[in-house]
Design a protein around this motif. Sequence first.
Motif, short mmCIF file in Angstrom:
data_model
loop_
_atom_site.label_atom_id
_atom_site.label_comp_id
_atom_site.label_asym_id
_atom_site.label_seq_id
_atom_site.Cartn_x
_atom_site.Cartn_y
_atom_site.Cartn_z
N ARG A 1 -4.08 4.52 5.60
CA ARG A 1 -4.24 3.21 4.96
C ARG A 1 -3.10 2.27 5.37
O ARG A 1 -3.32 1.10 5.67
CB ARG A 1 -4.26 3.34 3.44
CG ARG A 1 -5.53 3.88 2.89
CD ARG A 1 -5.47 3.84 1.38
NE ARG A 1 -6.47 4.68 0.79
CZ ARG A 1 -6.56 4.91 -0.51
NH1 ARG A 1 -5.72 4.35 -1.32
NH2 ARG A 1 -7.50 5.69 -0.98
N LEU B 1 -3.79 -4.55 11.09
CA LEU B 1 -4.29 -5.90 10.82
C LEU B 1 -3.20 -6.94 11.00
O LEU B 1 -3.44 -8.03 11.52
CB LEU B 1 -4.88 -5.99 9.41
CG LEU B 1 -6.26 -5.41 9.21
CD1 LEU B 1 -6.71 -5.57 7.77
CD2 LEU B 1 -7.26 -6.04 10.15
N PHE C 1 -13.02 -1.73 10.38
CA PHE C 1 -12.99 -3.19 10.31
C PHE C 1 -14.06 -3.78 11.21
O PHE C 1 -14.37 -3.23 12.27
CB PHE C 1 -11.62 -3.72 10.74
CG PHE C 1 -10.51 -3.24 9.85
CD1 PHE C 1 -10.39 -3.72 8.55
CD2 PHE C 1 -9.58 -2.33 10.30
CE1 PHE C 1 -9.37 -3.27 7.73
CE2 PHE C 1 -8.56 -1.88 9.49
CZ PHE C 1 -8.45 -2.36 8.19
N ASP C 2 -14.62 -4.91 10.79
CA ASP C 2 -15.57 -5.64 11.62
C ASP C 2 -14.77 -6.41 12.65
O ASP C 2 -14.00 -7.32 12.32
CB ASP C 2 -16.40 -6.59 10.75
CG ASP C 2 -17.47 -7.32 11.54
OD1 ASP C 2 -17.47 -7.22 12.79
OD2 ASP C 2 -18.29 -7.99 10.92
N LEU D 1 -11.85 3.91 3.07
CA LEU D 1 -11.52 2.89 4.07
C LEU D 1 -12.63 2.86 5.10
O LEU D 1 -12.95 3.88 5.69
CB LEU D 1 -10.17 3.22 4.72
CG LEU D 1 -9.54 2.18 5.62
CD1 LEU D 1 -9.27 0.90 4.85
CD2 LEU D 1 -8.22 2.72 6.17
N VAL E 1 -7.95 -3.50 16.98
CA VAL E 1 -8.98 -3.16 15.97
C VAL E 1 -9.79 -1.95 16.42
O VAL E 1 -10.10 -1.07 15.61
CB VAL E 1 -9.88 -4.38 15.69
CG1 VAL E 1 -11.02 -4.00 14.77
CG2 VAL E 1 -9.07 -5.51 15.10
N ASN F 1 -9.99 1.43 14.25
CA ASN F 1 -11.33 1.84 13.82
C ASN F 1 -11.63 3.27 14.25
O ASN F 1 -12.24 4.04 13.51
CB ASN F 1 -12.39 0.89 14.37
CG ASN F 1 -12.51 -0.37 13.54
OD1 ASN F 1 -11.98 -0.44 12.43
ND2 ASN F 1 -13.19 -1.35 14.07
N ASP G 1 -15.15 -10.22 12.64
CA ASP G 1 -14.46 -10.88 11.53
C ASP G 1 -12.97 -11.01 11.81
O ASP G 1 -12.37 -12.05 11.54
CB ASP G 1 -14.66 -10.11 10.22
CG ASP G 1 -16.04 -10.31 9.62
OD1 ASP G 1 -16.75 -11.25 10.07
OD2 ASP G 1 -16.40 -9.54 8.71
N VAL G 2 -12.37 -9.95 12.32
CA VAL G 2 -10.93 -9.98 12.62
C VAL G 2 -10.65 -10.99 13.71
O VAL G 2 -9.69 -11.77 13.64
CB VAL G 2 -10.42 -8.57 13.00
CG1 VAL G 2 -8.95 -8.61 13.37
CG2 VAL G 2 -10.64 -7.59 11.85
N ALA H 1 -3.53 1.15 8.86
CA ALA H 1 -4.59 0.14 8.97
C ALA H 1 -4.05 -1.24 8.58
O ALA H 1 -4.35 -2.25 9.23
CB ALA H 1 -5.78 0.52 8.09
N GLU H 2 -3.23 -1.30 7.53
CA GLU H 2 -2.62 -2.58 7.13
C GLU H 2 -1.72 -3.11 8.24
O GLU H 2 -1.75 -4.30 8.54
CB GLU H 2 -1.81 -2.40 5.85
CG GLU H 2 -2.63 -2.23 4.61
CD GLU H 2 -1.76 -1.99 3.37
OE1 GLU H 2 -0.53 -2.26 3.44
OE2 GLU H 2 -2.30 -1.54 2.35
#
Length: 164
Positions: free
Chosen positions: A71, A78, A119-120, A116, A94, A98, A123-124, A74-75
């Motif tokens: 997690r 981003l 991520f799309d 979790l 990404v 992913n 969108d990112v 992942a943060e």
Amino acid sequence: MTERKPPGVSFETWIDRQIREAVERGEFDDLPGAGKPLPDQGKPYDDMWWIKQKLRAENLSFPLPATLALRKEAEEALAMAAGARSEAEVRSIVAEINEKILEGTRKAMSGPPLNLAPFDVEDVVRDWKERQPATTPRVPSAPERRPKRRSLFARLRAKRDAGG
């Protein structure tokens, strides 16, 4: 402080006497931290304070359970994507995280549930584009256009219609 408490003397009296005698001998002079405030004074009590203090003193870290580590990763991914220099770099970051998220959901990992989803990417990328400084795209200047040359028949027709 190796002597034993004499019978019939209260603990408080015996301890106070030992402290007073140690002060008179100067055993508390030049202690490290003398005159400095107590660390963590005013902070809420933490049951694990001594473990955290030891980890800080030894410059160690405590490993997170695998799901929490993912997690956190992942943060961080981003945040890295938000600061990327190109769209290709955003997509690469990404895609990499992913892949790790999908791997984490496929197998059992230690720690709390992962919860979790990948991520799309679009969108990112869209968020990344919105954060980019607005630059007006430089449109190359169009070459000067000459008037379109009309055919011979069109010119003759125009001449005839004009009365000539």
